[in-house]
Design an enzyme around this catalytic site. Structure first.
Site, PDB file in Angstrom:
ATOM      1  N   GLY A 184       0.840  -1.212   0.000  1.00 34.51           N
ATOM      2  CA  GLY A 184       0.000   0.000   0.000  1.00 34.51           C
ATOM      3  C   GLY A 184       0.865   1.248   0.000  1.00 34.51           C
ATOM      4  O   GLY A 184       1.789   1.355   0.799  1.00 34.51           O
ATOM      5  N   SER A 201       2.909  -7.789  -5.062  1.00 37.61           N
ATOM      6  CA  SER A 201       3.342  -8.778  -6.050  1.00 37.61           C
ATOM      7  C   SER A 201       3.201 -10.206  -5.538  1.00 37.61           C
ATOM      8  O   SER A 201       3.880 -10.602  -4.579  1.00 37.61           O
ATOM      9  CB  SER A 201       4.800  -8.505  -6.445  1.00 37.61           C
ATOM     10  N   ASP A 253      -0.588   1.536   8.405  1.00 41.83           N
ATOM     11  CA  ASP A 253      -1.052   0.673   9.502  1.00 41.83           C
ATOM     12  C   ASP A 253      -0.179   0.804  10.753  1.00 41.83           C
ATOM     13  O   ASP A 253      -0.612   0.482  11.852  1.00 41.83           O
ATOM     14  CB  ASP A 253      -1.061  -0.802   9.056  1.00 41.83           C
ATOM     15  N   ARG A 287     -27.449  12.013  15.952  1.00 39.87           N
ATOM     16  CA  ARG A 287     -27.171  10.709  15.362  1.00 39.87           C
ATOM     17  C   ARG A 287     -25.891  10.102  15.938  1.00 39.87           C
ATOM     18  O   ARG A 287     -25.035  10.831  16.436  1.00 39.87           O
ATOM     19  CB  ARG A 287     -26.957  10.847  13.849  1.00 39.87           C
ATOM     20  N   GLY A 336     -11.646  12.907  20.606  1.00 41.69           N
ATOM     21  CA  GLY A 336     -12.676  12.904  21.648  1.00 41.69           C
ATOM     22  C   GLY A 336     -13.901  12.086  21.293  1.00 41.69           C
ATOM     23  O   GLY A 336     -15.032  12.501  21.577  1.00 41.69           O
ATOM     24  N   GLU A 349     -16.583   8.879  21.510  1.00 39.84           N
ATOM     25  CA  GLU A 349     -17.193   8.234  22.681  1.00 39.84           C
ATOM     26  C   GLU A 349     -16.829   6.761  22.779  1.00 39.84           C
ATOM     27  O   GLU A 349     -16.869   6.170  23.858  1.00 39.84           O
ATOM     28  CB  GLU A 349     -18.725   8.359  22.615  1.00 39.84           C
ATOM     29  N   HIS A 353      -9.775   4.509   1.335  1.00 41.32           N
ATOM     30  CA  HIS A 353      -8.465   4.877   0.774  1.00 41.32           C
ATOM     31  C   HIS A 353      -8.128   6.359   0.868  1.00 41.32           C
ATOM     32  O   HIS A 353      -6.988   6.737   0.579  1.00 41.32           O
ATOM     33  CB  HIS A 353      -8.371   4.388  -0.676  1.00 41.32           C
ATOM     34  N   GLN A 409      -7.545   7.682   3.419  1.00 45.38           N
ATOM     35  CA  GLN A 409      -6.521   7.692   4.473  1.00 45.38           C
ATOM     36  C   GLN A 409      -5.118   7.492   3.907  1.00 45.38           C
ATOM     37  O   GLN A 409      -4.129   7.763   4.571  1.00 45.38           O
ATOM     38  CB  GLN A 409      -6.798   6.569   5.479  1.00 45.38           C
ATOM     39  N   ARG A 410      -5.016   6.977   2.698  1.00 47.57           N
ATOM     40  CA  ARG A 410      -3.688   6.700   2.125  1.00 47.57           C
ATOM     41  C   ARG A 410      -3.158   7.857   1.283  1.00 47.57           C
ATOM     42  O   ARG A 410      -2.000   7.831   0.860  1.00 47.57           O
ATOM     43  CB  ARG A 410      -3.756   5.436   1.266  1.00 47.57           C
TER      44      ARG A 410
HETATM   45  O1  F6P Z   1      -1.635  -0.197   3.082  1.00 42.13           O
HETATM   46  C1  F6P Z   1      -2.266  -0.720   4.155  1.00 42.13           C
HETATM   47  C2  F6P Z   1      -3.746  -0.812   3.872  1.00 42.13           C
HETATM   48  O2  F6P Z   1      -4.249   0.451   3.554  1.00 42.13           O
HETATM   49  C3  F6P Z   1      -4.532  -1.448   5.010  1.00 42.13           C
HETATM   50  O3  F6P Z   1      -4.836  -0.541   6.024  1.00 42.13           O
HETATM   51  C4  F6P Z   1      -5.735  -1.975   4.292  1.00 42.13           C
HETATM   52  O4  F6P Z   1      -6.275  -3.068   4.981  1.00 42.13           O
HETATM   53  C5  F6P Z   1      -5.168  -2.379   2.956  1.00 42.13           C
HETATM   54  O5  F6P Z   1      -3.969  -1.656   2.777  1.00 42.13           O
HETATM   55  C6  F6P Z   1      -6.049  -2.116   1.764  1.00 42.13           C
HETATM   56  O6  F6P Z   1      -5.422  -2.648   0.664  1.00 42.13           O
HETATM   57  P1  F6P Z   1      -5.819  -2.376  -0.838  1.00 42.13           P
HETATM   58  O7  F6P Z   1      -5.415  -0.976  -1.185  1.00 42.13           O
HETATM   59  O8  F6P Z   1      -5.041  -3.377  -1.601  1.00 42.13           O
HETATM   60  O9  F6P Z   1      -7.292  -2.535  -0.926  1.00 42.13           O
END
Ligand code: F6P
Length: 319
Positions: A12, A74, A129, A164, A187, A189, A252, A254-255
């Site tokens: 990733g 890979s 991660d 909600r 913060g 819950e 994604h 988050q990436r």
């Molecule tokens: O790179 C780590 C990660 O983002 C994990 O948090 C997540 O489970 C996984 O890769 C998702 O992988 P892919 O992008 O192959 O769906």
């Protein structure tokens, strides 16, 4: 004789890989090494997708997420016959030094590659991660946490307007680090992570009471690796706590994103130490970052010790 050094990104992608590539090219040239890019991770190594790199290849990328040279997971690299081809490709370019940006799975492949072909390498822990044993920090984590922070802050606006419960799912594979830090810094819950067993019944009475006392909304942060899925948690809010719920799987986003200052600096330092280590004849190391600073650990130690979430953090969430 001038040595050739190559870099690849595997698994990733993380925000911070591009700043790392920039530092790689610049610091290699500064050390009289010839830098090469291997495109699309181990796949590119097998397919001979290798090109010499120069300053112009890394101009204007320091502020960009992802990786300019691509990444891949890979399956072929898990097979010995493809690792042999990979070694032959490195030999074509006379590449004797290798830097790999990746996570646990990528390092396992690298470990095997070294055992068979003895290519000198340094691994740079890179995964949002943050689940690599031996290092407290992996490249990309800070940017991911900031992306999550931005998302939670935005969701809070609408959650508070509507009465909600919002279930927000973070990535992390089997590791709860992203969820836990996001919980402590936003913060929320409720926080559910794979490392800590939980029973939703323990929260039911308390949450109902809080609603009676005027609470308008809940934010629950759940790691993707817990046994229940987000839908089940949301249903629990509706049926047992008695509040309408919605789910946000951050996924994604988050990436990606503009690398934070911390990730740019960490990229700079990780790569500097990685190249220094190779030049000091550290043949099979991973450059790790712990409370006492940067330290080289053998790949064997890194891939063969189980990752454990910081006990101090676990104490915080349990208290
Ligand atoms: O790179 C780590 C990660 O983002 C994990 O948090 C997540 O489970 C996984 O890769 C998702 O992988 P892919 O992008 O192959 O769906």
């Amino acid at each position: 004789m001038k040595q050739n050094i190559a870099i690849l990104c595997s698994g990733g992608d993380v925000s911070g890989m591009n700043p790392a590539l920039k530092r790689f090219v610049e610091y290699s040239l500064q050390n009289n090494l010839t830098p090469y890019f291997i495109y699309d991770g181990y796949e590119g190594l097998i397919d001979n997708n290798i090109k010499k790199a120069n300053y112009c290849d890394v101009a204007g990328i320091i502020n960009r997420g992802g990786t300019k040279i691509g990444s891949a997971r890979s399956k072929r690299f898990m097979q010995a016959k493809y690792r042999t081809i990979a070694k032959q490709n490195l030999d074509i370019f006379n590449i004797s030094l290798l830097i790999v940006l990746g996570g646990d799975g990528s390092f396992r492949g690298l470990h095997q590659f070294y055992k068979e072909h003895k290519v000198k390498f340094c691994g740079v822990p890179s995964t949002i991660d943050n689940d690599i044993s031996g290092t407290d920090y992996c490249l990309g984590v800070d940017t991911a946490l900031n992306m999550i922070k931005f998302s939670i802050d935005s969701i809070r606006d609408t959650a508070s307007s509507f009465k909600r419960a919002f279930v927000i799912e973070t990535m992390g594979n089997k590791c709860g680090y992203l969820a836990l830090i996001s919980h402590l810094t936003s913060g929320s819950e409720l926080c559910l992570i794979p490392e800590i067993t939980y029973d939703l019944n323990d929260y039911e009475q308390k949450f109902r009471q809080e609603i009676n006392n005027g609470r308008r909304y809940f934010i629950a942060i759940v790691a993707e690796g817990i046994t229940q899925n987000s839908t089940e948690i949301a249903e629990w809010f509706e049926k047992k706590v008695g509040i309408e719920s919605r789910i946000n799987i951050l996924g994604h986003l988050q990436r990606g994103g503009n690398p934070t200052v911390k990730d740019r600096l960490m990229a700079y330092k990780f790569i500097t130490y990685a190249i220094d280590g190779l030049l000091e004849d550290r043949n099979e190391s991973v450059i790790c970052y712990t409370k006492s600073g940067f330290d080289y650990k053998t790949i064997d130690t890194v891939v063969n010790s189980p990752y454990q979430l910081d006990s101090e953090l676990i104490k915080f969430i349990s208290s």
